[in-house]
Design an enzyme around this catalytic site. Sequence first.
Site, PDB file in Angstrom:
ATOM      1  CE  LYS A  47      -6.179   2.724  -4.072  1.00 40.23           C
ATOM      2  NZ  LYS A  47      -6.191   2.679  -2.694  1.00 40.23           N
ATOM      3  CE  LYS A  95     -11.027  -3.163  -0.265  1.00 39.72           C
ATOM      4  NZ  LYS A  95     -10.261  -4.015   0.842  1.00 39.72           N
ATOM      5  CE  LYS A 139     -13.453   5.660   0.210  1.00 41.50           C
ATOM      6  NZ  LYS A 139     -13.195   4.535   0.723  1.00 41.50           N
TER       7      LYS A 139
HETATM    8  P1  AMP Z   1      -7.660  -1.212   1.865  1.00 48.25           P
HETATM    9  O1  AMP Z   1      -8.186  -2.055   0.896  1.00 48.25           O
HETATM   10  O2  AMP Z   1      -7.844   0.282   1.654  1.00 48.25           O
HETATM   11  O3  AMP Z   1      -8.001  -1.612   3.676  1.00 48.25           O
HETATM   12  O4  AMP Z   1      -5.894  -1.338   2.006  1.00 48.25           O
HETATM   13  C1  AMP Z   1      -5.365  -2.008   2.661  1.00 48.25           C
HETATM   14  C2  AMP Z   1      -3.857  -2.090   2.088  1.00 48.25           C
HETATM   15  O5  AMP Z   1      -3.461  -2.395   0.928  1.00 48.25           O
HETATM   16  C3  AMP Z   1      -3.194  -0.668   2.664  1.00 48.25           C
HETATM   17  O6  AMP Z   1      -1.914  -1.002   3.165  1.00 48.25           O
HETATM   18  C4  AMP Z   1      -3.088  -0.047   1.210  1.00 48.25           C
HETATM   19  O7  AMP Z   1      -2.297   0.851   1.273  1.00 48.25           O
HETATM   20  C5  AMP Z   1      -2.534  -1.365   0.623  1.00 48.25           C
HETATM   21  N1  AMP Z   1      -3.240  -1.318  -0.853  1.00 48.25           N
HETATM   22  C6  AMP Z   1      -4.446  -1.110  -1.464  1.00 48.25           C
HETATM   23  N2  AMP Z   1      -4.375  -0.926  -2.594  1.00 48.25           N
HETATM   24  C7  AMP Z   1      -3.183  -1.001  -3.201  1.00 48.25           C
HETATM   25  C8  AMP Z   1      -2.533  -1.030  -4.512  1.00 48.25           C
HETATM   26  N3  AMP Z   1      -3.221  -0.815  -5.672  1.00 48.25           N
HETATM   27  N4  AMP Z   1      -1.417  -1.043  -4.613  1.00 48.25           N
HETATM   28  C9  AMP Z   1      -0.421  -1.278  -3.385  1.00 48.25           C
HETATM   29  N5  AMP Z   1      -0.998  -1.467  -2.110  1.00 48.25           N
HETATM   30  C10 AMP Z   1      -2.323  -1.242  -2.029  1.00 48.25           C
END
Ligand code: AMP
Length: 337
Positions: free
Chosen positions: A202, A205, A120
Amino acid sequence: MSENLNNENKKVIFSGIQPSGDLTLGNYLGALKNWVKLQDDYTCYFCVVDMHAITVRQTPADLRRRTLELLSIYIASGISPEKNTLFIQSHVPAHAECCWLLTCNTYMGELSRMTQYKDKSKKYGDSIGVGLFNYPSLMAADILLYNTDLVPVGKDQTQHLELTRDIATRFNSSYSPTFKIPEGYIPKIGAKIMSLQEPLKKMSKSSDNPNSYILIMDPPAVIKKKISRAVTDSLGLINYTDDQPGVKNLLNILSAIKGTPPEELVLYYAGKGYSDLKADAADSIISELSPIQDKVQELLKDKSYLESIYREGAVKASHVANNTLRKMQKKIGMIPR
Ligand code: AMP
Ligand code: TRP
């Protein structure tokens, strides 16, 4: 002891997702779907981490909308508000207070090594917020306040979890044993769902290309279109190998949804083509997400129901969190109030 405030001697789970953007299939398969499986065997705290979300600038109206939408997605995915504690992070002030106490026990060097921060800071340069730097201390506070045993997250969070364990160990040895040292729970399949356009990255969003991700709330036609455009390769063979990351990702998605091991899927697809695999992947995603989407729409119409869930959740969570916080303050040498 705060452990006794948790139910029935079950082990404790804590996890959270940021209401910082629309949720993707990666969030669902990497995190949410596993929470649903674990809820019967653990005492679970599932949090909407709005204070983490504001480590990058959020439009107030969007943050409000997404916070309630995320809570609805938790419930619609099958996380029971009766069995679990569902709450909004900013409703339990102990998180911010504990974060400060832990910040004073965290090193600059440790935080500078976090890859999420390094990535970031490339984007924001010198104007990177201090909140982003200190993000892992807040995450450590979330986890440690509940005497958490297990933290179910996607693979991208392992470094933050390691740091949480280090901070807890340091606090325990600087003062006296206070925190359990939590373990991560990373799913075997689905821990890292990849971008549909660049399958070595990965699924995220925050990507600029909407074709690279599927949102939990994407309508069926959009899901079909995005999957049909997913990048594969020119080999024309369905194998589960790192040499074919696009195909591997589609197999992982299918496997995480159906619960069938990828190797078994490979046998099934012998002699079939990418279009068969894509059609099945799209269908399985649609049948998994459609009922969730309908339920989310229904829940969002009932704001007073959602309010009752997050209010009650905050009361339950505060009880446990405040107990841990008081213990920490006392050990540090703060005068009990
Ligand atoms: P965040 O959107 O960063 O708050 O992530 C929320 C949860 O989703 C966390 O447990 C991340 O590890 C999981 N996560 C986010 N992106 C992925 C992805 N592409 N594949 C698997 N898990 C994900
Ligand atoms: N940092 C996590 C993520 O981006 C979200 C999060 C905040 C979290 N606090 C947490 C996850 C505590 C598990 C436990 O995915």
